[in-house]
Design a protein around this motif. Structure first.
Motif, PDB file in Angstrom:
ATOM      1  N   ILE A  31       0.835  -1.201   0.000  1.00 33.69           N
ATOM      2  CA  ILE A  31       0.000   0.000   0.000  1.00 33.69           C
ATOM      3  C   ILE A  31       0.873   1.256   0.000  1.00 33.69           C
ATOM      4  O   ILE A  31       0.598   2.218  -0.739  1.00 33.69           O
ATOM      5  N   SER A  32       1.938   1.252   0.803  1.00 33.23           N
ATOM      6  CA  SER A  32       2.812   2.420   0.887  1.00 33.23           C
ATOM      7  C   SER A  32       3.479   2.711  -0.446  1.00 33.23           C
ATOM      8  O   SER A  32       3.633   3.877  -0.831  1.00 33.23           O
ATOM      9  N   LEU A  33       3.878   1.656  -1.159  1.00 31.17           N
ATOM     10  CA  LEU A  33       4.500   1.856  -2.467  1.00 31.17           C
ATOM     11  C   LEU A  33       3.520   2.495  -3.447  1.00 31.17           C
ATOM     12  O   LEU A  33       3.853   3.456  -4.155  1.00 31.17           O
ATOM     13  N   PHE A  34       2.291   1.985  -3.476  1.00 35.33           N
ATOM     14  CA  PHE A  34       1.282   2.554  -4.379  1.00 35.33           C
ATOM     15  C   PHE A  34       0.916   3.984  -3.973  1.00 35.33           C
ATOM     16  O   PHE A  34       0.792   4.867  -4.828  1.00 35.33           O
ATOM     17  N   GLU A  35       0.721   4.205  -2.669  1.00 37.97           N
ATOM     18  CA  GLU A  35       0.377   5.546  -2.197  1.00 37.97           C
ATOM     19  C   GLU A  35       1.507   6.532  -2.473  1.00 37.97           C
ATOM     20  O   GLU A  35       1.268   7.672  -2.893  1.00 37.97           O
ATOM     21  N   ARG A  41       3.294  11.539  -8.033  1.00 36.75           N
ATOM     22  CA  ARG A  41       2.691  12.001  -9.295  1.00 36.75           C
ATOM     23  C   ARG A  41       1.890  13.281  -9.089  1.00 36.75           C
ATOM     24  O   ARG A  41       1.988  14.224  -9.868  1.00 36.75           O
ATOM     25  N   ARG A  42       1.093  13.307  -8.015  1.00 32.48           N
ATOM     26  CA  ARG A  42       0.260  14.482  -7.757  1.00 32.48           C
ATOM     27  C   ARG A  42       1.084  15.701  -7.346  1.00 32.48           C
ATOM     28  O   ARG A  42       0.644  16.836  -7.541  1.00 32.48           O
ATOM     29  N   LYS A  61      -2.103   7.801   6.209  1.00 33.57           N
ATOM     30  CA  LYS A  61      -3.130   6.999   5.539  1.00 33.57           C
ATOM     31  C   LYS A  61      -3.165   5.549   6.027  1.00 33.57           C
ATOM     32  O   LYS A  61      -4.192   4.872   5.897  1.00 33.57           O
ATOM     33  N   LEU A  62      -2.066   5.061   6.578  1.00 32.41           N
ATOM     34  CA  LEU A  62      -1.964   3.640   6.901  1.00 32.41           C
ATOM     35  C   LEU A  62      -3.015   3.145   7.902  1.00 32.41           C
ATOM     36  O   LEU A  62      -3.612   2.075   7.683  1.00 32.41           O
ATOM     37  N   PRO A  63      -3.281   3.839   9.014  1.00 36.97           N
ATOM     38  CA  PRO A  63      -4.294   3.313   9.950  1.00 36.97           C
ATOM     39  C   PRO A  63      -5.664   3.123   9.316  1.00 36.97           C
ATOM     40  O   PRO A  63      -6.346   2.128   9.604  1.00 36.97           O
ATOM     41  N   ASN A  64      -6.079   4.047   8.457  1.00 36.05           N
ATOM     42  CA  ASN A  64      -7.376   3.900   7.797  1.00 36.05           C
ATOM     43  C   ASN A  64      -7.376   2.716   6.842  1.00 36.05           C
ATOM     44  O   ASN A  64      -8.362   1.978   6.737  1.00 36.05           O
TER      45      ASN A  64
END
Length: 366
Positions: A31-35, A41-42, A61-64
């Motif tokens: 998830i961290s890699l994708f986020e 990018r943004r 973002k990780l806890p959610n």
């Protein structure tokens, strides 16, 4: 209860906990890699965003993500645990000594229920606080504004920025269908942030492109000078949809604070449907975790010597994905008001529980 407190159950739970931690770390890394890739990018072309800000947003973002994916993490860990215990013949040995599959599942499910309760008590409030901070980061670095509604016991507060003025608006009650706001106050500021005027109105209707205020009093200075008008129009870019969409996200409010927030929303006139559904969904997630244990047992309890282990693990994981897809569909129907809230929150969990129990009964007692 005797088995739940037994050394054997503690051993099985310890094995499960080790795989739960491993699966959580693997999923968190992915998830961290994708986020991180998406945030990079943004942030391209934005000089005020450096790597430390991106890293902090990923952590926030990780806890959610963990809250959302916890049932699937439990499924993956339980499937892996059953595979490992079957491969070493430990389940076979335990069952040979008189332990039934239902006793084994009872012990693990009690452990998972404890994890679920700890998630509600500890992880959920932490996730809400971090999601709220993440929302501030998003507004500051990507949206360029933080025009969200603040809801309190006295009503609604929201901010409006136009080329002519900056206003903080307070209203006691909203009727979304008629776009009518009761007991409205505008606190107006100039472009440098200095206080200019205060406008009070008994009611306001949000028309297309302007506010239509009724029974207006404009306070012009601190000495009490004022002007009154029966009707007044003020230009605005706001719409009732923008106001409703800018409301606080359910994920930024703790599970324990939601009932009070829902009560305030109901008294203010805004819809509390998404918050009610989120609250019931958090309770239903406990049931989904237990359903995942039953699903993992249905596909992972087969002895290795019977073959087809990889296929059954793949079927179990695929069933978990199907459950998540069904959950999203039913949740969307509940959010749209097409089905009752309780049905939207509990249908996927109950379906998976009954199907898993039926398969287990067929394998064990059929």
């Amino acid at each position: 209860m005797t088995y739940i407190l037994s050394t054997l159950n503690f051993y099985f739970c310890r094995v499960f906990l080790s795989w739960l931690g491993t699966c959580a770390i693997v999923i968190a890394t992915v998830i961290s890699l994708f986020e991180g890739t998406e945030l990079v990018r943004r942030s391209m072309g934005k000089a005020n965003i450096d790597f430390s800000i991106i890293f902090e947003m990923i952590i926030l973002k990780l806890p959610n993500h963990f809250q959302t994916l916890l049932p699937f993490i439990i499924l993956s860990a339980m499937m892996t645990t059953f595979y490992r215990l079957n491969h070493t013949q430990e389940i076979v040995a335990a069952r040979s000594s008189g332990l039934s599959i239902w006793q084994l599942l009872k012990g693990v499910m009690a452990f998972v229920l404890t994890i679920g309760l700890l998630q509600l008590i500890i992880l959920n409030p932490l996730s809400a606080a971090m999601s709220k901070r993440l929302g501030n980061f998003e507004a500051l670095y990507f949206s360029g504004t933080s025009n969200r509604i603040a809801i309190s016991e006295t009503g609604l507060w929201f901010r409006e920025i136009t080329p002519e003025r900056q206003s903080i608006i307070h209203t006691a009650y909203v009727q979304p269908d008629s776009k009518t706001f009761s007991s409205v106050t505008f606190h107006n500021f100039d472009s440098t942030g200095n206080y200019e005027t205060r406008i009070d109105a008994t009611s306001a209707i949000l028309q297309k492109g302007y506010w239509e205020l009724k029974n207006v009093i404009i306070w012009q200075d601190q000495e009490g000078a004022f002007k009154s008008y029966p009707v007044m129009k003020i230009s605005t870019p706001l719409t009732i949809e923008k106001i409703q969409d800018s409301n606080t996200a359910p994920e930024t409010i703790s599970f324990w604070s939601l009932p009070k927030f829902i009560d305030i929303l109901d008294r203010s006139g805004l819809s509390s449907l998404s918050y009610r559904l989120y609250w019931h969904g958090q309770i239903a997630k406990l049931g989904m975790m237990l359903a995942m244990i039953l699903l993992a047992a249905a596909f992972g309890i087969r002895p290795v010597r019977q073959g087809g282990t990889a296929l059954y693990i793949a079927l179990g994981i695929g069933s978990g994905f199907a459950l998540y897809f069904l959950n999203d569909v039913v949740y969307a129907l509940g959010l749209g008001g097409q089905i009752p809230i309780l049905l939207a929150a509990w249908t996927p969990t109950l379906i998976m529980t009954f199907l898993s129990l039926a398969l287990l009964l067929h394998l064990e007692d059929g």
